[in-house]
Scaffold this active site. Structure first.
Site, PDB file in Angstrom:
ATOM      1  N   HIS A  65       1.982   4.249  -3.075  1.00 32.32           N
ATOM      2  CA  HIS A  65       1.978   5.712  -3.010  1.00 32.32           C
ATOM      3  C   HIS A  65       3.301   6.278  -3.525  1.00 32.32           C
ATOM      4  O   HIS A  65       3.327   7.196  -4.364  1.00 32.32           O
ATOM      5  CB  HIS A  65       1.807   6.178  -1.558  1.00 32.32           C
ATOM      6  CG  HIS A  65       0.433   6.024  -1.004  1.00 32.32           C
ATOM      7  ND1 HIS A  65      -0.698   6.442  -1.662  1.00 32.32           N
ATOM      8  CD2 HIS A  65      -0.002   5.511   0.187  1.00 32.32           C
ATOM      9  CE1 HIS A  65      -1.761   6.204  -0.925  1.00 32.32           C
ATOM     10  NE2 HIS A  65      -1.365   5.626   0.201  1.00 32.32           N
TER      11      HIS A  65
ATOM     12  N   HIS B 240       0.832  -1.205   0.000  1.00 37.37           N
ATOM     13  CA  HIS B 240       0.000   0.000   0.000  1.00 37.37           C
ATOM     14  C   HIS B 240       0.867   1.256   0.000  1.00 37.37           C
ATOM     15  O   HIS B 240       0.692   2.156  -0.832  1.00 37.37           O
ATOM     16  CB  HIS B 240      -0.903  -0.029   1.241  1.00 37.37           C
ATOM     17  CG  HIS B 240      -1.771   1.177   1.405  1.00 37.37           C
ATOM     18  ND1 HIS B 240      -3.134   1.145   1.224  1.00 37.37           N
ATOM     19  CD2 HIS B 240      -1.481   2.457   1.756  1.00 37.37           C
ATOM     20  CE1 HIS B 240      -3.643   2.340   1.433  1.00 37.37           C
ATOM     21  NE2 HIS B 240      -2.661   3.160   1.769  1.00 37.37           N
ATOM     22  N   GLU B 241       1.828   1.316   0.911  1.00 36.95           N
ATOM     23  CA  GLU B 241       2.662   2.515   1.031  1.00 36.95           C
ATOM     24  C   GLU B 241       3.646   2.648  -0.124  1.00 36.95           C
ATOM     25  O   GLU B 241       3.877   3.753  -0.628  1.00 36.95           O
ATOM     26  CB  GLU B 241       3.409   2.496   2.370  1.00 36.95           C
ATOM     27  CG  GLU B 241       2.517   2.477   3.593  1.00 36.95           C
ATOM     28  CD  GLU B 241       1.526   3.626   3.620  1.00 36.95           C
ATOM     29  OE1 GLU B 241       1.891   4.742   3.176  1.00 36.95           O
ATOM     30  OE2 GLU B 241       0.392   3.412   4.074  1.00 36.95           O
TER      31      GLU B 241
END
Length: 229
Positions: free
Chosen positions: A27, A23-24
Site C-alpha cells: 500500500h 501487504h501493508e
C-alpha cells in the site's frame, strides 16, 4: 497438539510477521509511486512487522486465519488522480496476497516434481518434506483468504476504498459520513459468516474459486506430467 494444528498456527505466524508487512508495505509503496509520501514518512515502506501490526487484527489472524494490520495512511490529494490513485493503493494489498499465495503454491507444486516431494505427499508419516508441503499449503490458503477478505466492500477493508472509486461524489460522501455505522455492519457480517454453511458462505466460495483456478494454472506451467490430480 498434532502436526496439523502446529503447522496451521506456524503458517499464521509466518503470515503475521512476513505476509502482512508485505501487504501493508505494498500500500505504502504504491502510494509513493503515485505521488503521496505520507506512508513513507511514517516508516510504512518497511518489512518490519512491528511497523504494521494491529493488536486486535493480529489476534484474529492467529485464531482464525483472517484479520488485518494497522491501516496505511494515504493522502490522495497529493496524487495526480486522487480517486484512481486511492483505489490502486487499496488494491495493492490484496494483489500482494495473491502473489504471495501464487509463490507458495508454485513452490509446493515444484516440490511435488521431486521423488522426495511425491513420496512425502502420499506418505502417512510426518517428515521434514511433508511438513514443508503442509506449510506451503496453509500459506497458500491463508493468503488467498486474506486477499478475498480484504476485498469485502466494508470499511476499513481495501474493498471499500476500491468501491469508492466507482461511486459518484454524492454516494462517496454518504459512505464517508457513515463509516462508523458501516464498520459496525462489517463486524456483523464477519460474525454472520462464521455461522453460514461453507457451501453458502460467499467468502468461502470466493476463496475456493480463486484457489482452484490458481492451482490449475500452476499445474499447467510445466510441460511434463505432474502425477497428481
Amino acid at each position: 497438539m498434532n502436526i496439523y494444528s502446529t503447522m496451521r498456527i506456524f503458517s499464521r505466524l509466518v503470515t503475521l510477521f512476513l505476509v502482512m508487512p508485505v501487504h501493508e508495505a505494498s500500500h505504502a509503496l504504491v502510494a509513493k509511486w503515485l505521488g503521496d509520501d505520507t506512508a513513507e514518512s511514517q516508516g510504512r515502506i518497511s518489512l518490519n512487522p512491528f511497523a504494521h501490526l494491529d493488536l486486535f487484527g493480529s489476534v484474529l489472524i492467529v485464531l482464525t486465519g483472517f484479520g488485518w494490520a494497522k491501516p496505511v495512511q494515504v493522502n490522495p490529494n497529493r496524487m495526480k488522480n486522487p480517486r484512481g490513485g486511492y483505489a490502486l493503493t487499496a488494491l495493492a494489498g490484496p494483489v500482494s496476497n495473491l502473489i504471495a499465495g501464487f509463490i507458495a503454491i508454485f513452490i509446493w507444486a515444484c516440490l511435488l516434481c521431486t521423488d522426495a516431494g511425491m513420496n512425502a505427499y502420499f506418505s502417512l508419516d510426518t517428515t521434514t518434506m511433508s511438513s514443508v508441503l503442509m506449510l506451503l499449503q496453509y500459506l497458500f490458503s491463508i493468503n488467498i483468504g486474506l486477499a478475498m477478505f480484504n476485498l469485502i466492500p466494508f470499511p476499513p477493508l481495501d474493498g471499500f476504498n476500491i468501491l469508492r472509486y466507482f461511486l459518484g461524489e454524492k454516494a462517496d460522501r454518504w459512505f464517508y459520513l457513515h463509516q462508523r455505522e458501516l464498520q459496525m455492519g462489517f463486524l456483523i457480517v464477519i460474525l454472520a459468516l462464521n455461522y453460514v454453511p461453507a457451501q453458502f458462505n460467499i467468502l468461502n466460495i470466493a476463496c475456493n474459486f480463486v484457489s482452484n483456478h490458481m492451482l490449475e494454472l500452476v499445474l499447467k506451467i510445466p510441460q511434463h506430467k505432474w502425477g497428481i490430480s
